[in-house]
Structure formats: C-alpha cells, structure tokens
Design a protein around this motif. Structure first.
Motif, PDB file in Angstrom:
ATOM      1  N   PRO A 397       0.811  -1.226   0.000  1.00  0.00           N
ATOM      2  CA  PRO A 397       0.000   0.000   0.000  1.00  0.00           C
ATOM      3  C   PRO A 397       0.844   1.275   0.000  1.00  0.00           C
ATOM      4  N   LYS A 398       1.993   1.245   0.679  1.00  0.00           N
ATOM      5  CA  LYS A 398       2.853   2.435   0.717  1.00  0.00           C
ATOM      6  C   LYS A 398       3.521   2.678  -0.631  1.00  0.00           C
ATOM      7  N   ARG A 400       2.312   1.851  -3.563  1.00  0.00           N
ATOM      8  CA  ARG A 400       1.288   2.319  -4.497  1.00  0.00           C
ATOM      9  C   ARG A 400       0.961   3.793  -4.272  1.00  0.00           C
ATOM     10  N   ASN A 401       1.038   4.218  -3.001  1.00  0.00           N
ATOM     11  CA  ASN A 401       0.736   5.622  -2.695  1.00  0.00           C
ATOM     12  C   ASN A 401       1.925   6.541  -2.905  1.00  0.00           C
ATOM     13  N   ASN A 402       3.152   5.963  -2.891  1.00  0.00           N
ATOM     14  CA  ASN A 402       4.353   6.788  -2.965  1.00  0.00           C
ATOM     15  C   ASN A 402       5.399   6.074  -3.806  1.00  0.00           C
ATOM     16  N   TYR A 405       8.885   5.429  -2.356  1.00  0.00           N
ATOM     17  CA  TYR A 405       9.029   4.741  -1.071  1.00  0.00           C
ATOM     18  C   TYR A 405      10.201   3.762  -1.069  1.00  0.00           C
ATOM     19  N   TRP A 428       2.892  -3.073  -9.776  1.00  0.00           N
ATOM     20  CA  TRP A 428       2.672  -2.997  -8.340  1.00  0.00           C
ATOM     21  C   TRP A 428       1.215  -3.172  -7.935  1.00  0.00           C
ATOM     22  N   SER A 429       0.321  -3.122  -8.889  1.00  0.00           N
ATOM     23  CA  SER A 429      -1.076  -3.407  -8.538  1.00  0.00           C
ATOM     24  C   SER A 429      -1.302  -4.897  -8.316  1.00  0.00           C
TER      25      SER A 429
END
Length: 579
Positions: A397-398, A400-402, A405, A428-429
């Motif tokens: 999740p991190k 995908r959001n950044n 990261y 990454w999905s």
C-alpha cells in the motif's frame, strides 16, 4: 509382585522357608570349615508357587482389564488411566488403600490442590469421602473395596501428574507450542508411590511433585492471600470522578490508600482525604507495574486497573500457576527468556538472572509466538528480506501511494533467482515472483544486529531504528519479532568471548558496515514465554495486562471438569455409611 503393604500368609510362608534354607546352609558350612559339604544338610530352595488372587484383588483385576479393553486404541502410555493400569499390574492387582492413615493423608492432599489453583473435585474428592466407610465396614463387599481402591489410586496418580506437569495440555491452546513436557520415569514414579504407601507418607508425595523453584511457592502464597482477602469482602471499588492529583483533597483518597495497601504497596502513615507524597509514590509504583503512565494521577486507565475485582486477580494467578507447572522445569543453566507480556528479555546464568532489557513485541493481531529454540548465531549489519505478510499488508500500500518509497527506504526488488530488477518493471497493482530486500546500515528495519535461532515464524531478536518506542509503557509494536533495546550487550553475553567479542570488538565490527555472521561457540537455549503476573519484593505479586487475551482460554480449559475414567467402571453403587 507381592503387595509391599499387606503381605498375605503365602508371602510370609515363602519368606520363612527361604530364611530356614539360609540358616541350614550356614550351619552346614560352620560344621566343616574350609570344605565343601557333599553329605551334610541340604539347603532348602524356596519355590514360589503362583497363588490365586484374593477377592478384592480379583475384582480390581477384572475392572482393570475391562478398562484396558475399552481404551485399547488410546495411545497415551503416560495418561493417568494407563498409569493406574500399570500400577496395579506391577502390584499383582493387590489393593493399595487398606488403612485409614494413608487414605486420610490422600484426602487432605486432594483438598489442598485448591491452593495450586486446581479443583479438588477433578480428583473425585467428594466421592472418595463418601466411600471412605468401606475401609472399616466388615460388611463391605470385595467389589466395594475394589471400587474405592481404584478411585483412590486414580485420584492420587492424576493429582501428582497435574502438579508435576500441569492439568492442561498447552499444545491444545497454542499451535506454536513446542516445549518439552516435564519428563518423568513412570517406573520410578510408581515405585515412589508404593514406597510412600508402605511407609505411611502419602502426603509427602504431593509436595515433591510440585515445581521446586521458589517462584511457584510465591504464586501459591499470593493465591492464598487473595482468597483470604476475597473471603473478607475483597477491596472496595473506587468511585469514578475527576482525575485525582497529588496534593488534592477528595473522599476517594482514603479508599485509594486502603486499596493500595491491600495490594502490598507502602502507603505511609497518612490518614484522611489528603493525597500526600507517600500515597503518590505508591500509586506511581502501581502504575509502573501495570504498564501505565506513572504520573501519580488517578485517571480513567489507572482507576480501571485498580478496580479489577479480587476474583479476576485470583483467576489470573490460577492461570499463571498452570503456566508455572508447564515451564519452571525448563529454567536451568544458561538460557535467555523473552517475557512477552512483560516486554523484557532476560539472560540467565546458572538459573539466575544476570542481565535484562526492555523489548518491543508483536501487535495483538501479529502476536509474538510462544515457543522454545536455541540461539545459534548473530548477524552484524544485516539485510532485511521483507516477509510476504508484511509485503502484502504493509509495504505494497505504501509503494502504491508513494513511488519513491522504495528508494527512500533502500529497498531493492529481487526476482525469484535473487537478481535485482528494476522497480519500474513491476506491476505494483498485482506483483508476482518478487521479493524486497532492504540494504544493511542505518535505518534497516532489523537495526545493526540480529540474534538468530531456528523457527518456522521468521521471528528474531534484533536491534531497531525505533528506539523512541522503548519509552512507552506498553510496547506491542512489531510484526512478531522481538526488538531489543540493548542488543549489543546481549550479543556480548551470548558470544562469551571477552578477548575478541567484548563491547569494543562488537562496535568495531558493526562500524565497518560489512554484513557478517558470527556463530556462537555453543547454542544458548531461548524460551519465548507469556506470563501475566510478576513476582516483586517481599513476595508481592503484580498483575500485567493480558495483551494477547491468552488467560481466558487457559482458564476455560483449566476449569473443564474432569471425571475419573474409573467412575464408569466402578459404578455408583452406594457405599456403606461413614462410621
């Protein structure tokens, strides 16, 4: 084998014949010293002739054989039922409980099982007391005497086994459990029971079966104290209200002082409703031991801890007495214990604690498992391979959001062959066939040092960059591993090489930033244990939060009634009345 307690006339006759033969042989040798006699008196040989069982023994044999047939498929050679069978088979089915002296000691000892947090009715105490009259009643039938004997033997052996290794099988509560049960030699154990019956010292068997470490006695003493307090009405609950602070006056101060005094905390000589410094010090001590913020303020969290009823604390002690029966025999020699609910790790030498440190343990939904292993090696400047669960739940999740990261946390992407691949090439999905590995060095999730031991859960003792979290009172922050506040000190104790691996040597090796594996000269046992009580000075007990809620299922199993397996065999025929 003849009954060692009540020999029959045949036993005495054989013994007399044997003695007579020895005397005659000695007399013949005395008449012709230095020569071998060929014409003198012959030594009489004692020949044991198998005799029929007595009527009570015959009844015992019949019921033992019935039980054995009914349980032929049970593979539990050391279960109480099988131990009873072995006892009578070795004793030629002779009755063991033939006089009131041993029986009364047994009944007293069974009643005292309550002091160990166990239920005397699990050992048919009421039924044995009801049937005791058969011992002195001349009209009691062999079957009634056999029924009583079987119940008494089962109660005795089962209670001793429960004191020795616990009533509950811990593996039924925890799939991670791999501690060895307390081993016992069945043959020697049964012989000890026969010897105690012969000497009239049955009561001493129970004290010998209890765990020997002093901690067990302290827990029993604390349980007795709380039960006395409960019989007197327990402690009065503190009323809710505004936060009570030092220096203030409040009618609840007297109740607070009494409550802390009942818990064994020194509260000074204060009286009245003034919240004085002595009471403040006592409350802070209570807060520290409850893993609360030790500010001396009576707020909601502290109020809730103080108001836990005496009955609940009694149950907490009972749960930990059972854990003590499972584990205290393991505490020998040199070893490391991770006290999960106590948020600490302790190094023992010769069975005594010589070093301890605070730790962070797993979150409740990723709890640190309870198991036993051996520390075998250390890794200095470790890399960290992200476990699949953490990758899926935390890291993806991190990412995908950044998109930055991975680089910010020095995480490399590896394929199934361990080759580095470009993060941009990964979907990454829905990623497949990759692992993430964090480079060694500052900021690594494992810190600068890992203490490793074989296990199936990817759990280690390790350093951590999150040093600030050690200041928290309750520290369930990890994903299951144990983060150690001062791991380099523990490493020095484990390596036990003051010349090469003293504090300076360990620091120098870590400062190179080179990943290095260091094997221990010999493995050190490691126990990951879970206790919700703690032993304090002067025998006082403090109570911990049950962070993983492991006490309730243990207590449910401990409270599950046990019916003697011999009750269905011996039946419920009314015994003679008590004399």
């Amino acid at each position: 084998m003849q009954n060692p307690i009540v020999p029959d006339r045949y036993s005495r006759a054989v013994c007399s014949i044997a003695v007579l033969g020895l005397l005659l042989g000695a007399a013949a040798r005395a008449q012709q010293p230095g020569t071998a006699s060929t014409t003198g008196p012959q030594v009489v040989q004692a020949v044991a002739v198998e005799q029929p069982l007595g009527p009570v023994a015959e009844q015992i044999r019949e019921q033992v054989e019935q039980w054995r047939v009914a349980h032929a498929e049970v593979d539990a050679a050391t279960s109480p039922g099988h131990v009873v069978v072995a006892f009578y088979e070795q004793n030629r089915f002779a009755p063991a409980w033939t006089g009131p002296g041993n029986v009364d000691q047994l009944l007293t000892a069974l009643g005292e099982m309550a002091a160990d947090g166990l239920d005397p009715q699990d050992y048919a105490l009421d039924e044995l007391q009801r049937r005791r009259g058969v011992l002195l009643d001349p009209l009691a039938t062999p079957r009634q005497r056999a029924q009583f004997d079987l119940l008494a033997t089962d109660a005795c052996l089962t209670a001793l086994l429960h004191l020795y290794r616990g009533k509950v099988d811990p593996a039924t509560l925890d799939t991670h459990w791999n501690f060895d049960p307390h081993q016992f030699d069945q043959s020697r154990g049964l012989q000890a029971v026969r010897d105690a019956l012969a000497r009239g010292t049955v009561g001493s068997l129970f004290e010998r079966a209890r765990p020997r470490p002093a901690q067990y006695g302290q827990l029993r003493t604390a349980l007795a104290g709380l039960r006395t307090l409960a019989a007197q009405g327990g402690w009065a609950p503190l009323a809710d209200g505004p936060t009570l602070k030092p220096g203030s006056r409040d009618p609840r101060v007297a109740v607070l002082r009494r409550r802390l005094q009942q818990g064994g905390y020194p509260v000074g000589d204060g009286v009245g409703d003034l919240y004085d410094p002595a009471l403040e010090a006592a409350l802070k001590q209570f807060q520290r031991e409850q893993y609360l913020v030790a500010d001396g303020h009576l707020g909601k969290a502290t109020l809730a801890a103080l108001n836990v009823p005496v009955a609940a604390r009694i149950e907490q002690l009972r749960a930990n007495l059972e854990r003590a029966r499972w584990l205290l025999h393991q505490l020998q020699g040199k070893f490391v214990v991770v006290d999960i609910a106590g948020y600490q790790v302790v190094y023992y030498r010769d069975g005594k604690p010589v070093w301890r440190s605070r730790v962070q343990v797993g979150k409740p939904y990723r709890s640190t498992p309870v198991f036993k292993s051996e520390i075998t090696y250390l890794t200095l400047n470790p890399t960290w391979t992200v476990p699949p669960t953490i990758l899926k739940s935390d890291i993806l999740p991190k990412i995908r959001n950044n998109p930055g990261y991975l680089a910010a946390n020095r995480l490399r992407v590896l394929d199934g062959q361990g080759r580095v691949v470009s993060a941009a090439s990964v979907n990454w999905s829905n990623p497949h066939g990759i692992v993430l590995r964090q480079d060694a060095g500052p900021g690594n999730s494992l810190g600068r040092l890992v203490i490793r031991f074989p296990n199936d859960y990817a759990v280690y003792l390790h350093d951590t960059p999150h040093q600030e979290l050690f200041a928290r009172e309750q520290r369930p922050f990890s994903s299951g591993c144990i983060r150690v506040e001062r791991p380099r000190e523990l490493a020095g104790l484990l390596l036990d090489d003051p010349q090469h691996w003293n504090a300076q040597g360990i620091d120098r090796a870590i400062d190179t930033l080179k990943t290095q594996t260091v094997m221990l000269r010999e493995p050190v046992p490691l126990l990951l244990a879970y206790w919700t009580v703690d032993l304090r000075e002067a025998g006082r007990i403090s109570f911990r939060p049950d962070i993983y809620q492991r006490d309730p299922p243990l207590l449910a199993a401990l409270d599950r009634p046990r019916a003697s397996p011999w009750l269905s065999t011996v039946g419920a025929a009314a015994p003679p009345a008590q004399p």
